[in-house]
Motif scaffolding. Structure first.
Motif, PDB file in Angstrom:
ATOM      1  N   ILE A 290       0.847  -1.192   0.000  1.00 44.92           N
ATOM      2  CA  ILE A 290       0.000   0.000   0.000  1.00 44.92           C
ATOM      3  C   ILE A 290       0.878   1.237   0.000  1.00 44.92           C
ATOM      4  CG2 ILE A 290      -1.561   1.359   1.470  1.00 44.92           C
ATOM      5  CD1 ILE A 290      -2.805  -1.197   2.402  1.00 44.92           C
ATOM      6  N   PHE A 291       0.404   2.289  -0.658  1.00 43.16           N
ATOM      7  CA  PHE A 291       1.036   3.595  -0.504  1.00 43.16           C
ATOM      8  C   PHE A 291      -0.049   4.642  -0.268  1.00 43.16           C
ATOM      9  CE2 PHE A 291       0.317   3.321  -5.110  1.00 43.16           C
ATOM     10  CZ  PHE A 291      -0.226   4.556  -5.411  1.00 43.16           C
ATOM     11  N   GLY A 292       0.330   5.715   0.369  1.00 41.03           N
ATOM     12  CA  GLY A 292      -0.575   6.819   0.598  1.00 41.03           C
ATOM     13  C   GLY A 292      -0.216   7.995  -0.277  1.00 41.03           C
ATOM     14  N   TYR A 293      -1.203   8.798  -0.642  1.00 35.24           N
ATOM     15  CA  TYR A 293      -0.942  10.024  -1.390  1.00 35.24           C
ATOM     16  C   TYR A 293      -1.698  11.163  -0.720  1.00 35.24           C
ATOM     17  CZ  TYR A 293      -5.532   9.501  -3.661  1.00 35.24           C
ATOM     18  OH  TYR A 293      -6.883   9.383  -3.904  1.00 35.24           O
ATOM     19  N   VAL A 294      -1.067  12.303  -0.618  1.00 37.23           N
ATOM     20  CA  VAL A 294      -1.664  13.457   0.054  1.00 37.23           C
ATOM     21  C   VAL A 294      -2.582  14.176  -0.919  1.00 37.23           C
ATOM     22  CG1 VAL A 294      -1.228  15.624   1.259  1.00 37.23           C
ATOM     23  CG2 VAL A 294       0.357  13.695   1.550  1.00 37.23           C
ATOM     24  N   ARG A 295      -3.851  14.305  -0.530  1.00 32.11           N
ATOM     25  CA  ARG A 295      -4.835  14.985  -1.367  1.00 32.11           C
ATOM     26  C   ARG A 295      -4.782  16.494  -1.173  1.00 32.11           C
ATOM     27  NH1 ARG A 295     -10.108  11.059  -0.323  1.00 32.11           N
ATOM     28  NH2 ARG A 295      -9.607   9.495  -1.921  1.00 32.11           N
ATOM     29  N   TYR A 296      -4.821  16.911   0.080  1.00 30.33           N
ATOM     30  CA  TYR A 296      -4.697  18.329   0.410  1.00 30.33           C
ATOM     31  C   TYR A 296      -4.318  18.435   1.874  1.00 30.33           C
ATOM     32  CZ  TYR A 296      -9.429  17.981   2.458  1.00 30.33           C
ATOM     33  OH  TYR A 296     -10.520  17.619   3.209  1.00 30.33           O
ATOM     34  N   VAL A 297      -3.983  19.641   2.309  1.00 32.92           N
ATOM     35  CA  VAL A 297      -3.573  19.891   3.687  1.00 32.92           C
ATOM     36  C   VAL A 297      -4.462  20.983   4.265  1.00 32.92           C
ATOM     37  CG1 VAL A 297      -1.693  20.691   5.174  1.00 32.92           C
ATOM     38  CG2 VAL A 297      -1.200  19.161   3.242  1.00 32.92           C
ATOM     39  N   MET A 298      -4.985  20.743   5.469  1.00 32.09           N
ATOM     40  CA  MET A 298      -5.848  21.723   6.123  1.00 32.09           C
ATOM     41  C   MET A 298      -5.030  22.894   6.650  1.00 32.09           C
ATOM     42  SD  MET A 298      -8.331  19.106   8.229  1.00 32.09           S
ATOM     43  CE  MET A 298      -8.857  20.408   9.350  1.00 32.09           C
ATOM     44  N   PRO A 299      -5.539  24.114   6.504  1.00 27.09           N
ATOM     45  CA  PRO A 299      -4.834  25.283   7.068  1.00 27.09           C
ATOM     46  C   PRO A 299      -4.722  25.189   8.589  1.00 27.09           C
ATOM     47  CG  PRO A 299      -6.576  25.947   5.538  1.00 27.09           C
ATOM     48  CD  PRO A 299      -6.768  24.493   5.797  1.00 27.09           C
ATOM     49  N   ASN A 300      -3.661  25.791   9.105  1.00 27.12           N
ATOM     50  CA  ASN A 300      -3.441  25.890  10.554  1.00 27.12           C
ATOM     51  C   ASN A 300      -3.361  24.524  11.242  1.00 27.12           C
ATOM     52  OD1 ASN A 300      -3.690  28.791  10.391  1.00 27.12           O
ATOM     53  ND2 ASN A 300      -5.911  28.492  10.280  1.00 27.12           N
ATOM     54  N   SER A 301      -2.855  23.546  10.523  1.00 27.25           N
ATOM     55  CA  SER A 301      -2.725  22.191  11.064  1.00 27.25           C
ATOM     56  C   SER A 301      -1.259  21.839  11.250  1.00 27.25           C
ATOM     57  CB  SER A 301      -3.369  21.182  10.117  1.00 27.25           C
ATOM     58  OG  SER A 301      -2.661  21.122   8.884  1.00 27.25           O
ATOM     59  N   ASP A 302      -1.034  20.716  11.932  1.00 21.76           N
ATOM     60  CA  ASP A 302       0.338  20.243  12.114  1.00 21.76           C
ATOM     61  C   ASP A 302       0.958  19.863  10.773  1.00 21.76           C
ATOM     62  OD1 ASP A 302       2.493  19.563  14.006  1.00 21.76           O
ATOM     63  OD2 ASP A 302       2.156  17.499  13.342  1.00 21.76           O
ATOM     64  N   ALA A 303       0.162  19.275   9.894  1.00 20.61           N
ATOM     65  CA  ALA A 303       0.686  18.901   8.573  1.00 20.61           C
ATOM     66  C   ALA A 303       1.150  20.126   7.798  1.00 20.61           C
ATOM     67  CB  ALA A 303      -0.383  18.149   7.785  1.00 20.61           C
ATOM     68  N   GLU A 304       0.398  21.231   7.889  1.00 23.76           N
ATOM     69  CA  GLU A 304       0.826  22.464   7.223  1.00 23.76           C
ATOM     70  C   GLU A 304       2.129  22.973   7.842  1.00 23.76           C
ATOM     71  OE1 GLU A 304      -1.504  26.348   5.741  1.00 23.76           O
ATOM     72  OE2 GLU A 304      -1.218  26.290   7.913  1.00 23.76           O
ATOM     73  N   ALA A 305       2.220  22.939   9.170  1.00 20.35           N
ATOM     74  CA  ALA A 305       3.430  23.412   9.846  1.00 20.35           C
ATOM     75  C   ALA A 305       4.647  22.554   9.478  1.00 20.35           C
ATOM     76  CB  ALA A 305       3.221  23.395  11.363  1.00 20.35           C
ATOM     77  N   LYS A 306       4.402  21.257   9.211  1.00 21.15           N
ATOM     78  CA  LYS A 306       5.508  20.349   8.854  1.00 21.15           C
ATOM     79  C   LYS A 306       5.768  20.345   7.349  1.00 21.15           C
ATOM     80  CE  LYS A 306       5.895  18.929  13.169  1.00 21.15           C
ATOM     81  NZ  LYS A 306       5.201  17.733  13.635  1.00 21.15           N
ATOM     82  N   GLN A 307       5.099  21.221   6.609  1.00 17.05           N
ATOM     83  CA  GLN A 307       5.287  21.400   5.166  1.00 17.05           C
ATOM     84  C   GLN A 307       4.919  20.164   4.351  1.00 17.05           C
ATOM     85  OE1 GLN A 307       9.185  23.062   4.383  1.00 17.05           O
ATOM     86  NE2 GLN A 307       8.762  24.889   5.587  1.00 17.05           N
ATOM     87  N   VAL A 308       3.896  19.463   4.814  1.00 20.08           N
ATOM     88  CA  VAL A 308       3.330  18.392   3.995  1.00 20.08           C
ATOM     89  C   VAL A 308       2.611  19.024   2.809  1.00 20.08           C
ATOM     90  CG1 VAL A 308       1.666  16.486   3.964  1.00 20.08           C
ATOM     91  CG2 VAL A 308       3.091  16.868   5.985  1.00 20.08           C
ATOM     92  N   LYS A 309       2.778  18.454   1.631  1.00 18.37           N
ATOM     93  CA  LYS A 309       2.219  19.040   0.414  1.00 18.37           C
ATOM     94  C   LYS A 309       1.369  18.030  -0.348  1.00 18.37           C
ATOM     95  CE  LYS A 309       4.677  22.854   0.932  1.00 18.37           C
ATOM     96  NZ  LYS A 309       4.015  24.130   1.336  1.00 18.37           N
ATOM     97  N   ARG A 310       0.381  18.551  -1.063  1.00 18.62           N
ATOM     98  CA  ARG A 310      -0.404  17.706  -1.975  1.00 18.62           C
ATOM     99  C   ARG A 310       0.542  17.005  -2.936  1.00 18.62           C
ATOM    100  NH1 ARG A 310      -5.013  16.598  -4.989  1.00 18.62           N
ATOM    101  NH2 ARG A 310      -4.868  16.926  -7.253  1.00 18.62           N
ATOM    102  N   GLY A 311       0.280  15.727  -3.168  1.00 19.05           N
ATOM    103  CA  GLY A 311       1.088  14.954  -4.108  1.00 19.05           C
ATOM    104  C   GLY A 311       2.202  14.157  -3.465  1.00 19.05           C
ATOM    105  N   MET A 312       2.507  14.424  -2.189  1.00 23.15           N
ATOM    106  CA  MET A 312       3.512  13.593  -1.515  1.00 23.15           C
ATOM    107  C   MET A 312       3.027  12.149  -1.458  1.00 23.15           C
ATOM    108  SD  MET A 312       5.012  15.784   1.701  1.00 23.15           S
ATOM    109  CE  MET A 312       6.282  17.038   1.463  1.00 23.15           C
TER     110      MET A 312
END
Length: 463
Positions: A130-152
């Motif tokens: 299995i692999f995961g793909y990032v669809r989008y990142v919610m504003p003001n979240s930990d994922a945004e702070a960690k620079q997770v991006k759509r398409g990762m």
């Protein structure tokens, strides 16, 4: 029609329905005897359940004596097991029960514990990988702070390779790290990067992107809308005020990651798109034998009483995937008899029923609710039928133009020059449909899971 904000509808069970994937909350302690809870379950299902006639034990004359009924209630000590035994196994995929209705109520308002990374999980066919793909990142979240991006792309969680046997346990934790990967010569290769993520209580604004695109003398409104969350209806109406002021020619509504929500909000959105069908039939809601059918109409006010900003359009473009469910499907179905709906993407999920939240109280509402436990049910109680009689789309609604997500080449959402689905819609609008790109992955990959699967309102439609 009088609006009833306490009712919720998920296109899988039109009056409030909880998610069958809802996690147990071990902190919730019930003071009620299991038979008392089972009595509430039977009474509620006997009253509301859409498929009551298919379940012999829910019939009004199911038990010859009160003693027989009491023995039936005592036959199962686990209320969730008792609930599941009373469902129609052949007709119902979506009814559920929770022992924590407080979390459910928060979810209806868009509040949940999340690290802010919206993702899908994909299985490589004929393997357990299995692999995961990032669809989008919610504003003001930990994922945004960690620079997770759509398409990762990621294939590891906490340094463990994802597989069909472990992904739920790994991703349900409050804290975990994802290990990135890339595709090289059709092989998934590890990248050394590890990103730690932490969940916190977040409120997701379902209006993720809104913009106006100008292409070849066409003014096109674009809305990426991720949930029919009624607490954001005023913000949604304001978006359409901007579209109206800009005098847009065409509208694209992106529902790729929208699993459903409020039927009332769906009706309001349909009226924002149109406006010329006020008081005409939106859908017919069909219940069990205890209730007559109910007509829901197009209207001209949102739940605050504010006037709807209507565009009067005769055509709308809607982007969908298999994650587009319940109220997303209802929007398409309900509009089809009235305007040209150009659906682009993948077939939808196939949820045409709705549900309500049923509490343990004399009238099954929150008034005088039993204080000894926090169980509540989300049974299917109705199915939606459009003005042409269209319903029972168990296999989903098929798009006019088929497009699939290119997992390994996802471009920024809302980018009209790069993003595949949006490009396809724009090309159709300006007459360049032949330039549409189409990737075919069905022989390689299978969509398996998404981050919202454990939400109590996952792919639900509620009133």
């Amino acid at each position: 029609m009088i609006k009833k904000p306490f009712l919720y509808l998920c296109l899988t069970g039109l009056l409030l329905s909880l998610t069958s994937c809802f996690d147990d909350n071990d902190d919730v302690v019930s003071k009620a005897d299991p038979s008392d809870i089972n009595n509430f379950i039977w009474r509620g299902l006997n009253h509301y359940y859409l498929y009551k006639s298919s379940v012999p034990n829910l019939a009004n004359n199911a038990f010859a004596t009160s003693e027989d009924y009491l023995r039936f209630l005592a036959s199962e000590n686990n209320p969730k097991d008792f609930f599941n035994k009373l469902l129609s196994q052949s007709e119902d995929r979506f009814s559920f029960i929770t022992d924590d209705y407080i979390s459910l109520e928060k979810a209806f308002q868009g509040v949940s514990k999340s690290n802010g990374m919206a993702f899908g999980l994909v299985r490589i066919n004929n393997t357990n990988d299995i692999f995961g793909y990032v669809r989008y990142v919610m504003p003001n979240s930990d994922a945004e702070a960690k620079q997770v991006k759509r398409g990762m792309i990621f294939n590891r969680v906490n340094n463990t390779k994802l597989s069909v046997n472990n992904y739920e346990n790994l991703l349900n934790n409050e804290q975990y790290s994802i290990g990135l990967a890339t595709l090289i010569d059709d092989n998934l290769e590890d990248i050394a990067t590890e990103i730690p993520l932490n969940k916190q209580e977040l409120t997701e604004n379902p209006i993720h992107i809104t913009k106006i695109i100008e292409k070849e003398n066409q003014k096109i409104g674009y809305l990426l809308y991720n949930s029919f969350t009624s607490s954001f209806d005023s913000e949604l109406n304001a978006v359409f005020s901007n579209f109206k002021a800009a005098n847009i020619d065409n509208l694209i509504i992106d529902l790729r990651y929208n699993g459903g929500g409020s039927i009332e909000t769906c009706s309001d959105l349909a009226s924002m798109i149109t406006g010329q069908f006020n008081e005409e039939l939106f859908i017919t809601q069909v219940y069990n034998e205890n209730f007559p059918e109910e007509s829901r109409k197009f209207n001209n006010k949102i739940n605050t009483g504010a006037s709807i900003n209507s565009l009067g359009l005769t055509r709308v473009y809607i982007l969908t995937t298999q994650s587009s469910a319940s109220a997303s499907e209802l929007l398409i179905s309900a509009l089809l008899p009235y305007i040209d709906v150009v659906q682009i993407g993948e077939a939808t999920r196939g949820k045409f029923q709705g549900s309500i939240t049923v509490y343990d109280s004399p009238r099954f509402t929150k008034v005088n609710v039993n204080p000894n436990h926090t169980y509540a049910m989300q049974p299917l109680i109705l199915k939606a039928v459009n003005a042409n009689g269209f319903t029972d789309y168990i296999d989903g609604i098929t798009p006019n133009i088929e497009v699939e997500e290119d997992y390994f080449n996802l471009k920024p959402l809302g980018d009209e020059n790069q993003e595949l689905f949006l490009q396809t819609a724009i090309n159709h609008i300006i007459g360049n449909a032949s330039t549409r790109l189409h990737f075919t992955y069905q022989n390689k990959f299978e969509e398996l899971y998404e981050n919202k699967s454990n939400s109590p309102i996952f792919q639900r439609m509620y009133k």
